[in-house]
Each structure stands twice: as C-alpha cells, then as structure tokens.
Motif scaffolding. Structure first.
Motif, PDB file in Angstrom:
ATOM      1  N   THR A 189      63.337  35.537  41.647  1.00 38.95           N
ATOM      2  CA  THR A 189      64.143  36.320  42.580  1.00 38.95           C
ATOM      3  C   THR A 189      63.563  36.196  43.989  1.00 38.95           C
ATOM      4  O   THR A 189      62.359  36.383  44.178  1.00 38.95           O
ATOM      5  CB  THR A 189      64.154  37.803  42.163  1.00 38.95           C
ATOM      6  OG1 THR A 189      64.522  37.900  40.787  1.00 38.95           O
ATOM      7  CG2 THR A 189      65.128  38.606  43.011  1.00 38.95           C
ATOM      8  N   PRO A 190      64.385  35.848  44.991  1.00 41.39           N
ATOM      9  CA  PRO A 190      63.869  35.691  46.359  1.00 41.39           C
ATOM     10  C   PRO A 190      63.152  36.955  46.852  1.00 41.39           C
ATOM     11  O   PRO A 190      63.601  38.073  46.585  1.00 41.39           O
ATOM     12  CB  PRO A 190      65.134  35.430  47.186  1.00 41.39           C
ATOM     13  CG  PRO A 190      66.113  34.850  46.212  1.00 41.39           C
ATOM     14  CD  PRO A 190      65.823  35.519  44.902  1.00 41.39           C
ATOM     15  N   GLY A 191      62.012  36.739  47.539  1.00 36.88           N
ATOM     16  CA  GLY A 191      61.261  37.849  48.115  1.00 36.88           C
ATOM     17  C   GLY A 191      60.047  38.271  47.310  1.00 36.88           C
ATOM     18  O   GLY A 191      59.253  39.092  47.766  1.00 36.88           O
ATOM     19  N   ILE A 192      59.884  37.694  46.089  1.00 41.75           N
ATOM     20  CA  ILE A 192      58.705  38.007  45.275  1.00 41.75           C
ATOM     21  C   ILE A 192      57.640  36.944  45.504  1.00 41.75           C
ATOM     22  O   ILE A 192      57.907  35.752  45.383  1.00 41.75           O
ATOM     23  CB  ILE A 192      59.048  38.059  43.766  1.00 41.75           C
ATOM     24  CG1 ILE A 192      60.088  39.143  43.480  1.00 41.75           C
ATOM     25  CG2 ILE A 192      57.784  38.300  42.934  1.00 41.75           C
ATOM     26  CD1 ILE A 192      60.560  39.180  42.028  1.00 41.75           C
ATOM     27  N   SER A 193      56.439  37.370  45.856  1.00 39.45           N
ATOM     28  CA  SER A 193      55.325  36.421  46.005  1.00 39.45           C
ATOM     29  C   SER A 193      54.086  37.004  45.336  1.00 39.45           C
ATOM     30  O   SER A 193      53.935  38.218  45.248  1.00 39.45           O
ATOM     31  CB  SER A 193      55.040  36.138  47.485  1.00 39.45           C
ATOM     32  OG  SER A 193      54.712  37.336  48.160  1.00 39.45           O
ATOM     33  N   ALA A 194      53.203  36.122  44.833  1.00 35.78           N
ATOM     34  CA  ALA A 194      52.021  36.578  44.111  1.00 35.78           C
ATOM     35  C   ALA A 194      50.789  35.806  44.541  1.00 35.78           C
ATOM     36  O   ALA A 194      50.859  34.598  44.816  1.00 35.78           O
ATOM     37  CB  ALA A 194      52.229  36.427  42.606  1.00 35.78           C
ATOM     38  N   THR A 195      49.668  36.502  44.609  1.00 37.60           N
ATOM     39  CA  THR A 195      48.374  35.900  44.941  1.00 37.60           C
ATOM     40  C   THR A 195      47.410  36.180  43.794  1.00 37.60           C
ATOM     41  O   THR A 195      47.310  37.317  43.325  1.00 37.60           O
ATOM     42  CB  THR A 195      47.798  36.537  46.228  1.00 37.60           C
ATOM     43  OG1 THR A 195      48.778  36.447  47.261  1.00 37.60           O
ATOM     44  CG2 THR A 195      46.524  35.832  46.652  1.00 37.60           C
ATOM     45  N   LYS A 196      46.710  35.142  43.363  1.00 32.13           N
ATOM     46  CA  LYS A 196      45.769  35.292  42.251  1.00 32.13           C
ATOM     47  C   LYS A 196      44.470  35.930  42.746  1.00 32.13           C
ATOM     48  O   LYS A 196      43.949  35.557  43.795  1.00 32.13           O
ATOM     49  CB  LYS A 196      45.489  33.914  41.654  1.00 32.13           C
ATOM     50  CG  LYS A 196      44.869  33.943  40.282  1.00 32.13           C
ATOM     51  CD  LYS A 196      44.859  32.525  39.725  1.00 32.13           C
ATOM     52  CE  LYS A 196      44.409  32.493  38.301  1.00 32.13           C
ATOM     53  NZ  LYS A 196      44.458  31.134  37.754  1.00 32.13           N
ATOM     54  N   LEU A 197      43.949  36.886  41.976  1.00 26.33           N
ATOM     55  CA  LEU A 197      42.715  37.580  42.340  1.00 26.33           C
ATOM     56  C   LEU A 197      41.527  36.985  41.584  1.00 26.33           C
ATOM     57  O   LEU A 197      41.654  36.582  40.425  1.00 26.33           O
ATOM     58  CB  LEU A 197      42.838  39.072  42.014  1.00 26.33           C
ATOM     59  CG  LEU A 197      43.978  39.813  42.737  1.00 26.33           C
ATOM     60  CD1 LEU A 197      44.135  41.227  42.180  1.00 26.33           C
ATOM     61  CD2 LEU A 197      43.719  39.867  44.237  1.00 26.33           C
ATOM     62  N   ASP A 198      40.386  36.922  42.251  1.00 27.89           N
ATOM     63  CA  ASP A 198      39.166  36.392  41.646  1.00 27.89           C
ATOM     64  C   ASP A 198      38.354  37.559  41.102  1.00 27.89           C
ATOM     65  O   ASP A 198      37.993  38.475  41.844  1.00 27.89           O
ATOM     66  CB  ASP A 198      38.367  35.619  42.705  1.00 27.89           C
ATOM     67  CG  ASP A 198      37.242  34.808  42.105  1.00 27.89           C
ATOM     68  OD1 ASP A 198      37.242  34.620  40.878  1.00 27.89           O
ATOM     69  OD2 ASP A 198      36.350  34.369  42.856  1.00 27.89           O
ATOM     70  N   LYS A 199      38.060  37.531  39.794  1.00 29.89           N
ATOM     71  CA  LYS A 199      37.491  38.701  39.130  1.00 29.89           C
ATOM     72  C   LYS A 199      36.083  38.441  38.605  1.00 29.89           C
ATOM     73  O   LYS A 199      35.680  37.306  38.397  1.00 29.89           O
ATOM     74  CB  LYS A 199      38.386  39.113  37.949  1.00 29.89           C
ATOM     75  CG  LYS A 199      39.864  39.251  38.281  1.00 29.89           C
ATOM     76  CD  LYS A 199      40.672  39.686  37.069  1.00 29.89           C
ATOM     77  CE  LYS A 199      40.705  38.679  35.943  1.00 29.89           C
ATOM     78  NZ  LYS A 199      41.437  37.449  36.234  1.00 29.89           N
ATOM     79  N   LEU A 200      35.382  39.543  38.305  1.00 28.33           N
ATOM     80  CA  LEU A 200      34.063  39.476  37.682  1.00 28.33           C
ATOM     81  C   LEU A 200      34.168  38.895  36.272  1.00 28.33           C
ATOM     82  O   LEU A 200      33.343  38.082  35.856  1.00 28.33           O
ATOM     83  CB  LEU A 200      33.461  40.889  37.621  1.00 28.33           C
ATOM     84  CG  LEU A 200      32.155  41.059  36.837  1.00 28.33           C
ATOM     85  CD1 LEU A 200      31.009  40.353  37.550  1.00 28.33           C
ATOM     86  CD2 LEU A 200      31.836  42.537  36.634  1.00 28.33           C
TER      87      LEU A 200
END
Length: 387
Positions: A189-200
């Motif tokens: 769906t247009p307008g959805i963006s995601a960034t991957k997080l770096d975790k412990l």
C-alpha cells in the motif's frame, strides 16, 4: 496431566522437522537477519501455522497444548529471532485476523497465513509509547469509504519482510484508549515504509520501525468495531504474555540441559565438574525454579484453553518466567566458564536472546503495576464485550 499421547507424537514430529529443515539454516539466518521464504511455506505445508485456527480456513482447530509444544520446541533450536518471527506471525498478527476479521478478511489473510504464503506482523508499539498502548499517536481519519493512516510504529517483529500489517491507530483521539481501532493493510500500500533495526539479540528476525505517510485503505479493512481496538488488544495480551512465559521456561530448560551435559564431560582436578557440590547445588536450585515455572505455565494454559480469563496469571507468568530464565541462563553460561563466552557455544546467543523477555510484550515494570492493581487495588480486568 496436560499432554496426551497425541501431543507427544506431535512433539516428536515437530522436533524432527526442526532438526531437518530449520537447524541447518539457523546460523545463516542469524548472520543475514533474513529468514528465507521457503521455510514459511514448509511450516504451512506441515500445518504448524494452523494449529490453533478453525478448519473452515485451513486450520486444525487443536487445543492450546499443541501451541505450548510448538513454542517450547522452537526455543530449543537456539534462535530466539527465528522463534519470534514464527510466533509473532501465528499468535500476534493471526490472532487479530481470526478474532476481529470478518469472513472476507479471513478468506484473504487467514487462509494464506496458515499456508505460509502470507506473513503478518502486529503494529502496536510506537517510538514515543513503548508499553503505553493508550498513548499511541498514529491516527486513522475516515474520509468517505476510506481511512487515512498517519504515524509510526517501532520494535515490530516481521516489520520489514511481512506481506500484511495489523495496525492499531486512533480513530477518535479525544477518547484516549477508548478511541483506538484495528486495521489490516497490504505491505505494498502506498505510503508504508520500513527500516530494519539492529538489535542486541534475536538477530534472525527482522524487527522494524514502520512509517505511515497518508496511507489510504478501504473502510472495510477496519477489523471489529471502530474505537474497540484497545479492548481487543488487552484481551489478546493474556495469550501473548503466556506465550512469552512459556518461551522463557523452554529456553531456560534448553540452557540447563546443555549445561548439565557439559558438566558431565568437562573435567577439572581429576573429575567431571558435575561432582563438585557447589555446582551441583546451583543446578538443583535452577531445576527447582524451572519446574515451578513450567507447572504454573501449564496450569494457566489449561485455564485459558478452558475459556477462563487469566490476565492476572498470564502477567505473573511473563514477569516471573522471564526473570528466572535470565537468571538460569546467566548461571548456565557461568558453568561453562570461558566456553560460555564463546560464540561457537550456544549460551552466548541464548544469553542475548533471553534479555528481551523482560522487555517485549509489556515490560516487567508495567506488569508489576498491572499485577499490583489487581492484588492491592482489587481492580478487575474484563473480556471485551461482543456486540
């Protein structure tokens, strides 16, 4: 008392499946943080995603102890991230689809989730909210036959690679927690963006921060009733907390079993270290605490399976089981000495993965306050009333 012969046959077949199909790939997925799609489809083929769901949509409709086994065995392949990706799909996203979705939504999303064709994620936590669900800022404004979603979510398991999102947003901000609704939307769906997080830890799972920028979805993508979302979320938190309690006792059991095996092979001062009284008594303490956790969690699972509302007990399960798991894994790492600190041994990863237990799904501090309200203030949490 809790497990039948059929349950144990299921456990054996699941163990065999995980050893054959999953374990050979775990180290790669831990490095890449990307669980390949083929394994989701294999889980679907085996029926593992449909354990708890209606036969009408391709599920098996089995009792909660099949779920207990599913969770326990996932913890014993030593990848908290892989396990989280699986159970967040099955018991976070799919629970809402099953409970609040209408027939059309279930036909589109639940069926394909059970087969492993679609992966789901549940989007509740926000950058400024964390455990404060009522303080969410994401909004859904109705415009004609659509809703326009704006805001952001964070710490979302399967938040980057999932195919659909179950999203909590405020439809009536003035009402606070009584103005939240639940929606479902496709990833593209247009307008959805995601960034991957770096975790412990939980390295194999894709934990994401998700932004919604004027995302337009059909009004029919509302799940359940408008402004009833908070009660839906609270109702499902009991299951989520019990899941995290079961995960905790299972990973602690894996750690203790490994440490005991190691102690039987490791020699110091002319004898195996499982003959030293100080270490033996430490194991006795850990085994006792672990057994108490397991028995408590199984009794809650039985009550939940029987339809009882167990929000207090499930909160206690998560609070105590995650605390004890961290302590047991810490001590087991110590029992391995220098080898416990080496990445080629399982305790290093297990130690990191376990640390999320007292944080995710409601922090221990929040749970203590919820439990205190019930025990001291005599507050009663009630199930959501169906219209």
């Amino acid at each position: 008392m809790y497990f039948t012969e059929e349950h144990e046959l299921f456990r054996k077949s699941l163990k065999d499946f995980l050893q054959k199909e999953v374990v050979p790939h775990i180290d790669k997925w831990e490095k890449t943080g990307d669980i390949e799609r083929f394994i989701w489809e294999k889980f679907g083929e085996m029926g593992y995603f449909g354990i708890a769901y209606p036969e009408e949509y391709g599920g098996l409709g089995l009792d909660l102890f099949y779920t207990v086994i599913f969770l326990e065995e996932l913890q014993k392949i030593n990848s908290g991230g892989f396990a989280a990706a699986m159970w967040a799909h099955v018991y976070l996203a799919m629970t809402h689809v099953n409970k609040e979705g209408d027939h059309r939504i279930k036909e589109k999303y639940l069926k394909s989730s059970i087969t492993g064709e679609k992966i789901g994620c549940l989007c509740i936590s926000e950058p400024f909210g964390g455990s404060d669900v009522a303080g969410m800022r994401t909004t859904a404004v109705k415009e004609g036959d659509s809703y326009v979603i704006n805001g952001s979510k964070t710490f979302i398991t399967n938040g980057v690679y999932s195919d659909y999102l179950v999203v909590a947003a405020k439809t009536t901000p003035d009402l606070g927690n009584k103005g939240i609704s639940i929606f479902i939307m496709d990833r593209e769906t247009p307008g959805i963006s995601a960034t991957k997080l770096d975790k412990l830890g939980w390295k194999a799972s894709d934990t994401g921060e998700i932004a919604f920028d004027n995302v337009v979805i059909p009004a029919e993508n509302l799940m359940g009733e408008e402004d009833k979302g908070f009660s839906y979320i609270m109702q499902h938190f009991a299951l989520e907390r019990l899941i995290m309690g079961i995960n905790a006792h299972a990973r602690a059991e894996f750690a203790l079993d490994y440490a005991i095996k190691y102690m039987g092979e490791r020699e110091a001062f002319g004898r195996t270290i499982d003959k030293f009284q100080a270490l033996r008594h430490s194991v006795a303490d850990m085994a006792s605490e672990l057994e108490m956790c397991k028995e408590f969690n199984y009794s809650i699972a039985k009550r939940l399976n029987d339809g009882q509302y167990v929000v207090k007990e499930a909160s206690m399960s998560k609070l105590m089981s995650t605390k004890i798991a961290d302590e047991v894994i810490y001590k087991c790492l110590q029992l391995l000495g220098g080898y416990g600190y080496m990445e080629e041994y399982p305790l290093a990863r297990l130690f990191r993965d376990s640390r999320l237990g007292p944080i995710g799904g409601g922090t221990s501090e929040i749970l203590r306050e919820i439990i205190a309200k019930m025990v001291i203030d005599k507050k009663e949490y009630k199930p959501a009333v169906k219209a």
